[in-house]
Design an enzyme around this catalytic site. Sequence first.
Site, mmCIF file in Angstrom:
data_model
loop_
_atom_site.group_PDB
_atom_site.id
_atom_site.type_symbol
_atom_site.label_atom_id
_atom_site.label_comp_id
_atom_site.label_asym_id
_atom_site.label_seq_id
_atom_site.Cartn_x
_atom_site.Cartn_y
_atom_site.Cartn_z
ATOM 1 N N ARG A 29 0.717 -1.084 0.169
ATOM 2 C CA ARG A 29 -0.245 -0.020 0.045
ATOM 3 C C ARG A 29 1.242 0.869 0.207
ATOM 4 O O ARG A 29 2.002 1.357 0.226
ATOM 5 C CB ARG A 29 -0.592 0.181 1.405
ATOM 6 C CG ARG A 29 -2.382 -0.572 0.921
ATOM 7 C CD ARG A 29 -3.208 -0.407 0.330
ATOM 8 N NE ARG A 29 -4.417 -1.536 -0.379
ATOM 9 C CZ ARG A 29 -4.429 -2.626 -0.869
ATOM 10 N NH1 ARG A 29 -3.691 -2.690 -1.763
ATOM 11 N NH2 ARG A 29 -5.853 -3.007 -1.039
ATOM 12 N N GLU A 44 -2.415 7.912 -5.099
ATOM 13 C CA GLU A 44 -2.398 7.661 -6.131
ATOM 14 C C GLU A 44 -3.484 7.973 -7.300
ATOM 15 O O GLU A 44 -4.885 8.066 -6.362
ATOM 16 C CB GLU A 44 -2.518 6.142 -5.922
ATOM 17 C CG GLU A 44 -1.645 4.591 -6.057
ATOM 18 C CD GLU A 44 -2.855 3.805 -5.271
ATOM 19 O OE1 GLU A 44 -3.545 3.173 -5.925
ATOM 20 O OE2 GLU A 44 -1.458 3.063 -4.818
ATOM 21 N N HIS A 86 -0.681 0.265 -9.628
ATOM 22 C CA HIS A 86 -1.559 -0.380 -8.710
ATOM 23 C C HIS A 86 -1.700 -1.945 -9.047
ATOM 24 O O HIS A 86 -2.817 -2.188 -9.390
ATOM 25 C CB HIS A 86 -2.797 0.047 -7.708
ATOM 26 C CG HIS A 86 -3.069 -0.362 -6.646
ATOM 27 N ND1 HIS A 86 -2.995 0.043 -5.326
ATOM 28 C CD2 HIS A 86 -3.306 -1.883 -6.575
ATOM 29 C CE1 HIS A 86 -4.051 -0.968 -4.548
ATOM 30 N NE2 HIS A 86 -3.335 -1.460 -5.336
HETATM 31 C C1 DGY Z 1 -5.393 -5.888 -3.294
HETATM 32 O O1 DGY Z 1 -5.442 -7.789 -3.253
HETATM 33 O O2 DGY Z 1 -5.464 -5.501 -1.710
HETATM 34 C C2 DGY Z 1 -5.075 -5.139 -4.328
HETATM 35 O O3 DGY Z 1 -4.360 -4.109 -3.730
HETATM 36 C C3 DGY Z 1 -5.781 -4.222 -4.623
HETATM 37 O O4 DGY Z 1 -7.010 -5.195 -5.686
#
Ligand code: DGY
Length: 345
Positions: A242, A271, A290
Amino acid sequence: MAELARPKVFVTRRRVSDAIALLSEHFDVEVWGKPSPPPKAVLIMKAAVCQAMLTEVDDVVDRDVLAAAKALRVVANRGVGLDHVDVAEATRLGIAVTNTPGLLAESCADMAFALILAVARRIAYADRRVRTGKWKAFDQTPYLGTDVHGRTLGIVGLGQIGTMVAKRAIGFEMRVLYHSRRRKQEEEDRYGVEWSYGLDPLLATADYITLHVPLKPETRGLIGKRALGLVQPTAVLVNCSRGPIVDTEALTQALAGGKLAGAALDVTDPEPLPRDHPLLKMDNVVVTPHISSASAATFRAMGMLAARNIVAALNGEPMPSCVNADALKAARDTNGASAPAAPAS
Ligand code: DGY
């Protein structure tokens, strides 16, 4: 005789058509048609009338949304991270929260390795040079990278994804250090990974540092000025977890000041990064949007699991991956009939 109304499900994006089809077999499904997330006011409105929501990582299901959730029984997230959902409040209100663990670990680990290699071997930089006509003749000198094989990898967070990264590192004959809240003997025996009791020794030793911890109050800003002051100037940082786990300003300063050799970020804070952000001007930085879990197969599998969680929840069956199942059950056992009506778990 009038037909009973079917439960309503709100799907926040038109992403996995098979998942929407599965839900439509059972429920009245409404899908938010735009590519961007529904505004908060829409989430609040839908929470008030729907029994289930299928969410994405950028749908913030906070107290305001949950306060409106008169009919809501389950929030099924297509993704594993749940920092955008107030799970504690959902639990208090008797609402199940599900995610999609396990099935994305291999794809995310592939991506972490792709990013390590992309920075180490200057792949994105070299591609940019070719596309912009800067490659004129055979000359490798502008592209000299660092080896990955035989180097030391530091994995911060040895959960499912971190473990799959370690598995890949064996093929590269890397020494693998890991830091995790608890020591993992089974993974040590199986993959030869070495426990780093504290984070600091790992940061100071690793050539490649890859982050695989969830975003929680205690991990927000984990890689900030102090942490970046410990790493070797030849080290590379990879973040597929993250964005806010890394302090963007501190990272920018560290890279600009030569305190770190490179970074690969699949997630950023914010983001997306503003187009004119200094990180996007650095040749030793790779940024992707991402997409760690986003192989086509895993993307679909995550959608299907989210849909199956909703089907189970609204049919009163055990959900395949409910994160607050135990807490909901405990509340039911304690409060009996006075507990908020929760789906079976
Ligand atoms: C998750 O699985 O948390 C990814 O970061 C987004 O789909």
